[in-house]
Design an enzyme around this catalytic site. Structure first.
Site, PDB file in Angstrom:
ATOM      1  N   HIS A  63      -2.669   7.031   2.996  1.00 38.64           N
ATOM      2  CA  HIS A  63      -3.381   5.964   2.266  1.00 38.64           C
ATOM      3  C   HIS A  63      -4.708   5.579   2.736  1.00 38.64           C
ATOM      4  CE1 HIS A  63      -4.185   1.658   1.404  1.00 38.64           C
ATOM      5  NE2 HIS A  63      -3.703   1.225   2.626  1.00 38.64           N
ATOM      6  N   ASN A 119     -10.568   0.373   0.342  1.00 33.05           N
ATOM      7  CA  ASN A 119      -9.178   0.410   0.577  1.00 33.05           C
ATOM      8  C   ASN A 119      -8.411  -0.187  -0.707  1.00 33.05           C
ATOM      9  OD1 ASN A 119      -6.307  -0.390   0.825  1.00 33.05           O
ATOM     10  ND2 ASN A 119      -6.514  -0.686   3.090  1.00 33.05           N
ATOM     11  N   CYS A 131       0.955  -1.299  -0.160  1.00 35.10           N
ATOM     12  CA  CYS A 131       0.050   0.045   0.118  1.00 35.10           C
ATOM     13  C   CYS A 131       0.890   1.241   0.087  1.00 35.10           C
ATOM     14  CB  CYS A 131      -0.897   0.031   1.028  1.00 35.10           C
ATOM     15  SG  CYS A 131      -1.931  -1.411   1.155  1.00 35.10           S
TER      16      CYS A 131
HETATM   17  O1  UT7 Z   1      -3.980  -1.264   3.691  1.00 36.91           O
HETATM   18  C1  UT7 Z   1      -3.035  -2.038   4.590  1.00 36.91           C
HETATM   19  C2  UT7 Z   1      -2.972  -1.629   5.872  1.00 36.91           C
HETATM   20  N1  UT7 Z   1      -4.030  -2.277   6.636  1.00 36.91           N
HETATM   21  C3  UT7 Z   1      -4.508  -1.637   7.588  1.00 36.91           C
HETATM   22  O2  UT7 Z   1      -4.241  -0.518   7.757  1.00 36.91           O
HETATM   23  C4  UT7 Z   1      -5.755  -2.189   8.185  1.00 36.91           C
HETATM   24  C5  UT7 Z   1      -5.688  -1.567   9.618  1.00 36.91           C
HETATM   25  N2  UT7 Z   1      -6.686  -2.475  10.749  1.00 36.91           N
HETATM   26  C6  UT7 Z   1      -7.927  -2.131  10.361  1.00 36.91           C
HETATM   27  O3  UT7 Z   1      -8.595  -1.237   9.763  1.00 36.91           O
HETATM   28  C7  UT7 Z   1      -8.908  -2.708  11.423  1.00 36.91           C
HETATM   29  O4  UT7 Z   1      -8.120  -3.513  12.558  1.00 36.91           O
HETATM   30  C8  UT7 Z   1      -9.973  -3.682  10.873  1.00 36.91           C
HETATM   31  C9  UT7 Z   1     -10.979  -2.857  10.063  1.00 36.91           C
HETATM   32  C10 UT7 Z   1      -9.194  -4.781  10.004  1.00 36.91           C
HETATM   33  C11 UT7 Z   1     -10.843  -4.547  11.965  1.00 36.91           C
HETATM   34  O5  UT7 Z   1     -11.444  -3.369  12.746  1.00 36.91           O
HETATM   35  P1  UT7 Z   1     -11.227  -3.473  14.587  1.00 36.91           P
HETATM   36  O6  UT7 Z   1     -11.913  -2.293  14.900  1.00 36.91           O
HETATM   37  O7  UT7 Z   1      -9.722  -3.735  14.715  1.00 36.91           O
HETATM   38  O8  UT7 Z   1     -11.846  -4.901  14.825  1.00 36.91           O
HETATM   39  P2  UT7 Z   1     -11.457  -5.924  15.642  1.00 36.91           P
HETATM   40  O9  UT7 Z   1     -10.777  -6.986  14.716  1.00 36.91           O
HETATM   41  O10 UT7 Z   1     -10.915  -5.544  16.769  1.00 36.91           O
HETATM   42  O11 UT7 Z   1     -12.992  -6.694  16.122  1.00 36.91           O
HETATM   43  C12 UT7 Z   1     -13.771  -6.109  17.136  1.00 36.91           C
HETATM   44  C13 UT7 Z   1     -15.009  -6.743  17.118  1.00 36.91           C
HETATM   45  C14 UT7 Z   1     -15.061  -8.286  17.366  1.00 36.91           C
HETATM   46  O12 UT7 Z   1     -15.972  -8.848  18.291  1.00 36.91           O
HETATM   47  P3  UT7 Z   1     -15.584  -8.901  19.821  1.00 36.91           P
HETATM   48  O13 UT7 Z   1     -14.888  -9.947  19.888  1.00 36.91           O
HETATM   49  O14 UT7 Z   1     -15.146  -7.740  20.059  1.00 36.91           O
HETATM   50  O15 UT7 Z   1     -17.252  -9.316  20.047  1.00 36.91           O
HETATM   51  C15 UT7 Z   1     -14.755  -9.021  15.881  1.00 36.91           C
HETATM   52  O16 UT7 Z   1     -15.388 -10.320  16.008  1.00 36.91           O
HETATM   53  O17 UT7 Z   1     -15.954  -6.704  15.809  1.00 36.91           O
HETATM   54  C16 UT7 Z   1     -16.115  -8.029  15.038  1.00 36.91           C
HETATM   55  N3  UT7 Z   1     -16.004  -7.953  13.839  1.00 36.91           N
HETATM   56  C17 UT7 Z   1     -16.543  -7.753  12.816  1.00 36.91           C
HETATM   57  N4  UT7 Z   1     -18.066  -7.352  13.058  1.00 36.91           N
HETATM   58  C18 UT7 Z   1     -18.987  -7.336  12.206  1.00 36.91           C
HETATM   59  C19 UT7 Z   1     -14.639  -8.088  13.065  1.00 36.91           C
HETATM   60  N5  UT7 Z   1     -15.013  -7.927  11.753  1.00 36.91           N
HETATM   61  C20 UT7 Z   1     -16.227  -7.766  11.747  1.00 36.91           C
HETATM   62  C21 UT7 Z   1     -16.946  -7.375  10.570  1.00 36.91           C
HETATM   63  N6  UT7 Z   1     -18.285  -7.181  10.823  1.00 36.91           N
HETATM   64  N7  UT7 Z   1     -16.332  -7.215   9.341  1.00 36.91           N
END
Ligand code: UT7
Length: 324
Positions: free
Chosen positions: A246, A280, A122
């Site tokens: 980005h 993205n 990226c």
């Molecule tokens: O471009 C390349 C570089 N990449 C990046 O910069 C990505 C950086 N990371 C992110 O943007 C975020 O970490 C994500 C968008 C990938 C994920 O978001 P998050 O706020 O870090 O979510 P998480 O993985 O901590 O999950 C939080 C909660 C979990 O539920 P519990 O355990 O709190 O009950 C997940 O199971 O949200 C749940 N969850 C979802 N729920 C609905 C995770 N993904 C989803 C989803 N829809 N798609």
């Protein structure tokens, strides 16, 4: 002893034109919620995306790059024969041979161009922009077509909610050429190779990322790199008219903007939010965001823009540019 002649190029470089390309098919959050356990509210809140564009069977890294590249050349008021080098930043071609740049050069009509692909995920576009600018200044290129093009849907598990909700397909392009006044500042780049396992492609098939770890890294480490790019260009944070990080996650974009404002950036600094409707798109996101913002009248010719790319590697690169 034989003494070799060294090439000498332009004293300065600038961006001469911009273009972008997106597939026609729009996929909304509701569409995704029908095939995986997710929902519109979660995606908007946590990532900021409302919809994204997804490639059809005929859209490829090369075809999107060709469309974006041709638009950038036209926007520069040039024809393909005015360009002599093509760089295509990408990390999603499914076969490494032939490279995308040679194909793009031929299809755009830049006959016999020097061309190569560059992969810094990226961060790839900002790496390629820096390479192009330095090549023109060193005299190894006259005008360079620099493209970031990605078909991420080829390398994303379509039902993996941690990646399929984020990534999308697109290309963005700029033409770089000589200039009387500097229009592309020095690059601040680097890698955090100790964190390489945070974004990988296990089994050579689908992208895996430790979302939270990457999120923490991006929200803490990228703003200081952006500050370094300002310092290298001799520009104050308050001089920045437009911030184009980005488009990884809107919360990351906002965190970077907040840190820069704490360091003196203006409240009225325009901050790219192209991720909302484009998703993205990895190396395509920065040039495409600038192109869209120009079309919307949010970015103007002469604006000082701060670009900062980051992603797998973990790699990062940023520079200050003057908008064409
Ligand atoms: O471009 C390349 C570089 N990449 C990046 O910069 C990505 C950086 N990371 C992110 O943007 C975020 O970490 C994500 C968008 C990938 C994920 O978001 P998050 O706020 O870090 O979510 P998480 O993985 O901590 O999950 C939080 C909660 C979990 O539920 P519990 O355990 O709190 O009950 C997940 O199971 O949200 C749940 N969850 C979802 N729920 C609905 C995770 N993904 C989803 C989803 N829809 N798609």
């Amino acid at each position: 002893m034989t003494r070799l002649r060294q090439s000498q190029g332009a004293a300065a470089t600038r961006i001469l034109g911009i273009g972008s390309s997106q597939p026609e098919r729009v996929v909304t959050n509701d569409d995704l919620s029908k095939i995986m356990d997710t929902n519109d509210e979660w995606i908007r809140d946590r990532v900021g995306i409302t919809e994204r564009r997804v490639a059809g069977p005929k859209d490829t890294v090369v075809s999107m790059a060709v469309e974006a590249g041709a638009k950038a050349i036209a926007a520069a008021g040039l024809t393909p024969s005015d360009v002599d080098t093509v760089l295509v930043a990408n990390c999603t071609t499914t076969v490494p041979i032939p490279n995308a740049a040679a194909q793009v050069a031929e299809l755009v009509g830049v006959k016999g161009a020097g061309g190569f692909d560059l992969n810094a995920a990226c961060a790839g576009f900002c790496y390629a922009l820096a390479a192009a600018s330095d090549m023109v200044r060193a005299g190894s290129a006259g005008r360079v077509l620099v493209i970031g093009s990605e078909k991420l849907t080829d390398v994303v598990d379509p039902v993996d909610r941690s990646t399929a909700i984020i990534f999308a397909d697109a290309a963005g392009a700029m033409v770089v050429g000589p200039s009387d006044e500097p229009g592309i500042g020095p690059v601040a780049w680097g890698t955090a190779g100790d964190l390489v396992e945070m974004i990988t492609m296990p089994n050579d098939r689908y992208i895996f990322q430790e979302g939270q770890s990457v999120f923490r890294w991006a929200t803490t480490k990228i703003a200081p790199i952006a500050m370094r790019a300002l310092e290298l260009a001799g520009v104050q944070p308050s001089d920045v008219d437009v911030l184009i990080p980005h488009q990884a996650n809107l919360r990351i974009v906002e965190a970077i903007a907040k840190r820069l404002r704490k360091n003196g950036a203006r409240e009225d600094m325009v901050v790219a939010d192209d991720i909302v409707t484009s998703g993205n798109t990895s190396s395509a996101s920065i040039p495409m965001a600038m192109d869209h913002m120009r079309a919307e009248g949010r970015v103007h010719s002469g604006d000082v823009a701060l670009l900062i790319g980051f992603g797998a590697g973990l790699s990062y690169a940023g520079q200050v540019v003057i908008c064409p």
